[in-house]
Write a protein that holds these residues in place. Sequence first.
Motif, PDB file in Angstrom:
ATOM      1  N   THR A 111     -55.722  22.523  61.574  1.00 36.43           N
ATOM      2  CA  THR A 111     -55.406  22.472  63.002  1.00 36.43           C
ATOM      3  C   THR A 111     -53.891  22.359  63.168  1.00 36.43           C
ATOM      4  OG1 THR A 111     -55.507  20.053  63.305  1.00 36.43           O
ATOM      5  CG2 THR A 111     -57.593  21.271  63.422  1.00 36.43           C
ATOM      6  N   LEU A 116     -57.260  20.831  71.255  1.00 35.64           N
ATOM      7  CA  LEU A 116     -57.951  19.579  70.960  1.00 35.64           C
ATOM      8  C   LEU A 116     -58.095  18.664  72.162  1.00 35.64           C
ATOM      9  CD1 LEU A 116     -56.253  19.042  67.531  1.00 35.64           C
ATOM     10  CD2 LEU A 116     -58.732  19.177  67.848  1.00 35.64           C
ATOM     11  N   ASN A 132     -56.939  17.882  59.620  1.00 36.44           N
ATOM     12  CA  ASN A 132     -56.717  17.505  61.016  1.00 36.44           C
ATOM     13  C   ASN A 132     -55.237  17.173  61.180  1.00 36.44           C
ATOM     14  OD1 ASN A 132     -59.413  17.841  61.735  1.00 36.44           O
ATOM     15  ND2 ASN A 132     -59.947  15.739  61.205  1.00 36.44           N
ATOM     16  N   HIS A 184     -60.081  15.623  67.329  1.00 36.59           N
ATOM     17  CA  HIS A 184     -60.363  15.776  65.897  1.00 36.59           C
ATOM     18  C   HIS A 184     -61.702  15.147  65.519  1.00 36.59           C
ATOM     19  CE1 HIS A 184     -55.930  16.676  64.920  1.00 36.59           C
ATOM     20  NE2 HIS A 184     -56.643  17.723  64.568  1.00 36.59           N
ATOM     21  N   ALA A 237     -64.482  17.337  63.641  1.00 36.02           N
ATOM     22  CA  ALA A 237     -65.003  16.978  62.320  1.00 36.02           C
ATOM     23  C   ALA A 237     -66.502  16.705  62.352  1.00 36.02           C
ATOM     24  CB  ALA A 237     -64.255  15.767  61.770  1.00 36.02           C
ATOM     25  N   VAL A 259     -61.838  16.059  54.037  1.00 36.44           N
ATOM     26  CA  VAL A 259     -61.221  16.056  55.355  1.00 36.44           C
ATOM     27  C   VAL A 259     -59.923  15.254  55.243  1.00 36.44           C
ATOM     28  CG1 VAL A 259     -61.458  15.445  57.794  1.00 36.44           C
ATOM     29  CG2 VAL A 259     -63.475  16.169  56.474  1.00 36.44           C
ATOM     30  N   SER A 278     -56.823  13.537  57.409  1.00 39.56           N
ATOM     31  CA  SER A 278     -56.480  13.018  58.733  1.00 39.56           C
ATOM     32  C   SER A 278     -55.001  12.648  58.745  1.00 39.56           C
ATOM     33  CB  SER A 278     -57.356  11.791  59.030  1.00 39.56           C
ATOM     34  OG  SER A 278     -57.222  11.353  60.350  1.00 39.56           O
ATOM     35  N   ASN A 336     -56.739   7.591  63.669  1.00 40.30           N
ATOM     36  CA  ASN A 336     -56.862   8.595  62.613  1.00 40.30           C
ATOM     37  C   ASN A 336     -57.210   7.967  61.272  1.00 40.30           C
ATOM     38  OD1 ASN A 336     -54.082  10.592  63.899  1.00 40.30           O
ATOM     39  ND2 ASN A 336     -56.245  10.701  64.404  1.00 40.30           N
TER      40      ASN A 336
END
Length: 314
Positions: free
Chosen positions: A34, A88, A110, A137, A141, A156, A158, A194
């Motif tokens: 992203t 987002l 992210n 986000h 996700a 993933v 963050s 996050n």
Amino acid sequence: MTSSTRITTPFDRDSTAAEVVAGIDLTGRRAVVTGGASGIGIETARALAGAGAEVTLAVRNERAGHEVAADITATTGNERIAVAPLDLSDQGSVAAFVQAWRGPLHILVNNAGVMASPEARTPQGWELQFATNHLGHFALATGLHPALAAAGNARVVSVSSSAHLRSGVVFEDIHFRERQYEPWLAYGQSKTANVLFAVEATKRWAADGITVNALMPGAIRTNLQRHVTEEELNRLRAQSGGTATFWKSPEQGAATSVLAAVSPLLAGVGGRYLEDCQEAEENRPPTRFGVAAHALDPEAAARLWQVSLDTLAG
């Protein structure tokens, strides 16, 4: 969290994304970045593409996305670079991205975000930084969870910030409806979110082989700082004791993201906060390094997850 052993690597604050990914073959892997059309998002995507991954740039500005995709192809020789629209701050846009995704997803970075913006709200009344940096986000996700689970050993990433030290998640007034809005507190709260997401997602998704780690990329001059004046930067330096800022290049700034996304040293490891390509130690005020205890608090992480679900459902 799979182990309490602190993760260390041969890399440091000077390492670049290309150095971190050197020798790693991502052929057959699919990644989404992203904010992949600006700042460290570009160099994160370039490093993954250079290692052979199929990369989708999830961006607000599709024209810029296509320009970056062409540049990445030109520099890496990888033509499997896609561009898809994603805003987002707009849950409809997030839902459309999720619905359009087909097949497994091995890496989700992210990376996009907004920093220290003037007070603004989404149509739902959510504070913009929390809505963009965390809720957007979070919805992305969780929406892509089936694709991540299908990939096997998906990761993933963050992207957080040392600004998380400024504020935990203020559950009593997340959206500044009662307290006076302050751009850096709002940003700090979203960046703590996050990290808390990484803690709880790793716990919830362990059975699916999905790990989630958060990170501080370092100080990089990018469009992310469009709301931050030089005067504001000087004020922040004075607050932190006048410590000189070590500015990283975008290639160095992307290194920790790429480490979290692909390094064998982090295989099976989740719920951590990294900086300068190492797992961070606990923050010791007044320094601006390390991770705050409030960002790794499992109770706060579980509470935030439920609040996020309730907010999106409401």
